[in-house]
Design a protein around this motif. Structure first.
Motif, PDB file in Angstrom:
ATOM      1  N   LYS A  26       0.843  -1.198   0.000  1.00  0.00           N
ATOM      2  CA  LYS A  26       0.000   0.000   0.000  1.00  0.00           C
ATOM      3  C   LYS A  26       0.878   1.248   0.000  1.00  0.00           C
ATOM      4  O   LYS A  26       0.622   2.196  -0.740  1.00  0.00           O
ATOM      5  N   MET A  27       1.924   1.245   0.826  1.00  0.00           N
ATOM      6  CA  MET A  27       2.829   2.383   0.891  1.00  0.00           C
ATOM      7  C   MET A  27       3.515   2.588  -0.464  1.00  0.00           C
ATOM      8  O   MET A  27       3.625   3.711  -0.947  1.00  0.00           O
ATOM      9  N   GLN A  28       3.940   1.510  -1.078  1.00  0.00           N
ATOM     10  CA  GLN A  28       4.590   1.600  -2.384  1.00  0.00           C
ATOM     11  C   GLN A  28       3.627   2.181  -3.421  1.00  0.00           C
ATOM     12  O   GLN A  28       4.008   3.042  -4.220  1.00  0.00           O
ATOM     13  N   ASP A  29       2.385   1.742  -3.418  1.00  0.00           N
ATOM     14  CA  ASP A  29       1.386   2.267  -4.351  1.00  0.00           C
ATOM     15  C   ASP A  29       1.162   3.760  -4.123  1.00  0.00           C
ATOM     16  O   ASP A  29       1.056   4.534  -5.077  1.00  0.00           O
ATOM     17  N   GLU A  30       1.094   4.178  -2.854  1.00  0.00           N
ATOM     18  CA  GLU A  30       0.904   5.589  -2.533  1.00  0.00           C
ATOM     19  C   GLU A  30       2.099   6.422  -2.992  1.00  0.00           C
ATOM     20  O   GLU A  30       1.937   7.540  -3.482  1.00  0.00           O
ATOM     21  N   ILE A  31       3.305   5.879  -2.837  1.00  0.00           N
ATOM     22  CA  ILE A  31       4.512   6.588  -3.262  1.00  0.00           C
ATOM     23  C   ILE A  31       4.512   6.773  -4.772  1.00  0.00           C
ATOM     24  O   ILE A  31       4.784   7.865  -5.277  1.00  0.00           O
ATOM     25  N   VAL A  32       4.192   5.725  -5.514  1.00  0.00           N
ATOM     26  CA  VAL A  32       4.158   5.806  -6.970  1.00  0.00           C
ATOM     27  C   VAL A  32       3.105   6.824  -7.405  1.00  0.00           C
ATOM     28  O   VAL A  32       3.348   7.654  -8.291  1.00  0.00           O
ATOM     29  N   GLU A  33       1.954   6.802  -6.768  1.00  0.00           N
ATOM     30  CA  GLU A  33       0.880   7.742  -7.095  1.00  0.00           C
ATOM     31  C   GLU A  33       1.331   9.183  -6.833  1.00  0.00           C
ATOM     32  O   GLU A  33       1.112  10.073  -7.663  1.00  0.00           O
ATOM     33  N   LEU A  34       1.986   9.413  -5.705  1.00  0.00           N
ATOM     34  CA  LEU A  34       2.459  10.750  -5.381  1.00  0.00           C
ATOM     35  C   LEU A  34       3.544  11.201  -6.351  1.00  0.00           C
ATOM     36  O   LEU A  34       3.542  12.343  -6.809  1.00  0.00           O
ATOM     37  N   GLN A  35       4.460  10.310  -6.705  1.00  0.00           N
ATOM     38  CA  GLN A  35       5.502  10.660  -7.671  1.00  0.00           C
ATOM     39  C   GLN A  35       4.880  11.074  -9.003  1.00  0.00           C
ATOM     40  O   GLN A  35       5.294  12.073  -9.596  1.00  0.00           O
ATOM     41  N   ASN A  36       3.892  10.336  -9.455  1.00  0.00           N
ATOM     42  CA  ASN A  36       3.211  10.679 -10.708  1.00  0.00           C
ATOM     43  C   ASN A  36       2.507  12.026 -10.600  1.00  0.00           C
ATOM     44  O   ASN A  36       2.534  12.830 -11.536  1.00  0.00           O
ATOM     45  N   GLU A  37       1.875  12.267  -9.455  1.00  0.00           N
ATOM     46  CA  GLU A  37       1.171  13.529  -9.237  1.00  0.00           C
ATOM     47  C   GLU A  37       2.153  14.701  -9.244  1.00  0.00           C
ATOM     48  O   GLU A  37       1.885  15.737  -9.861  1.00  0.00           O
ATOM     49  N   ILE A  38       3.274  14.553  -8.576  1.00  0.00           N
ATOM     50  CA  ILE A  38       4.273  15.629  -8.535  1.00  0.00           C
ATOM     51  C   ILE A  38       4.834  15.897  -9.930  1.00  0.00           C
ATOM     52  O   ILE A  38       5.054  17.048 -10.314  1.00  0.00           O
TER      53      ILE A  38
END
Length: 116
Positions: A26-38
């Motif tokens: 879940k943490m990894q998915d959130e990190i990837v999502e945030l990286q894409n958003e940034i």
């Protein structure tokens, strides 16, 4: 030969391990999502009291550069170069600071080398 687990390492240990794996995923998915958003965001910085404005994408590529005409002086190109460099560096620092702050919300302040 059959391996024996200590008495306190029964089915509960497997459940704990599965929960940890799910939490890490879940943490990894959130990190990837945030990286894409940034990467989709725009970061703006100015220098020289607004004489130079630069807009960078979250991928750290320049999207636009605006110079006020009054700062263009053919006899002082170095000042213009310094202002452009300053604005670009400020925008890059803004991207890195934003990334670090928002990632720490996901990771609980734990540094994960190589992720950001």
């Amino acid at each position: 030969m059959k391996a024996r687990l200590p008495k306190n390492m029964g089915a509960g240990a497997n459940q704990n391990m599965n929960a940890m794996v799910r939490q890490a995923q879940k943490m990894q998915d959130e990190i990837v999502e945030l990286q894409n958003e940034i990467e989709e965001r725009e970061f703006t910085a100015t220098a020289g009291g607004g004489a130079v404005e630069v807009v960078l994408s979250g991928k750290k590529t320049i999207k636009s550069l605006t110079l006020k005409p009054e700062i263009v002086d053919k006899d002082d190109i170095e000042m213009l170069q310094d202002l452009v460099i300053s604005a670009v560096n400020e925008a890059i620092n803004n991207i890195e600071q934003t990334t670090e702050e928002e990632m720490s919300k996901i990771t609980g302040g734990v540094s994960l080398p190589g992720l950001f």
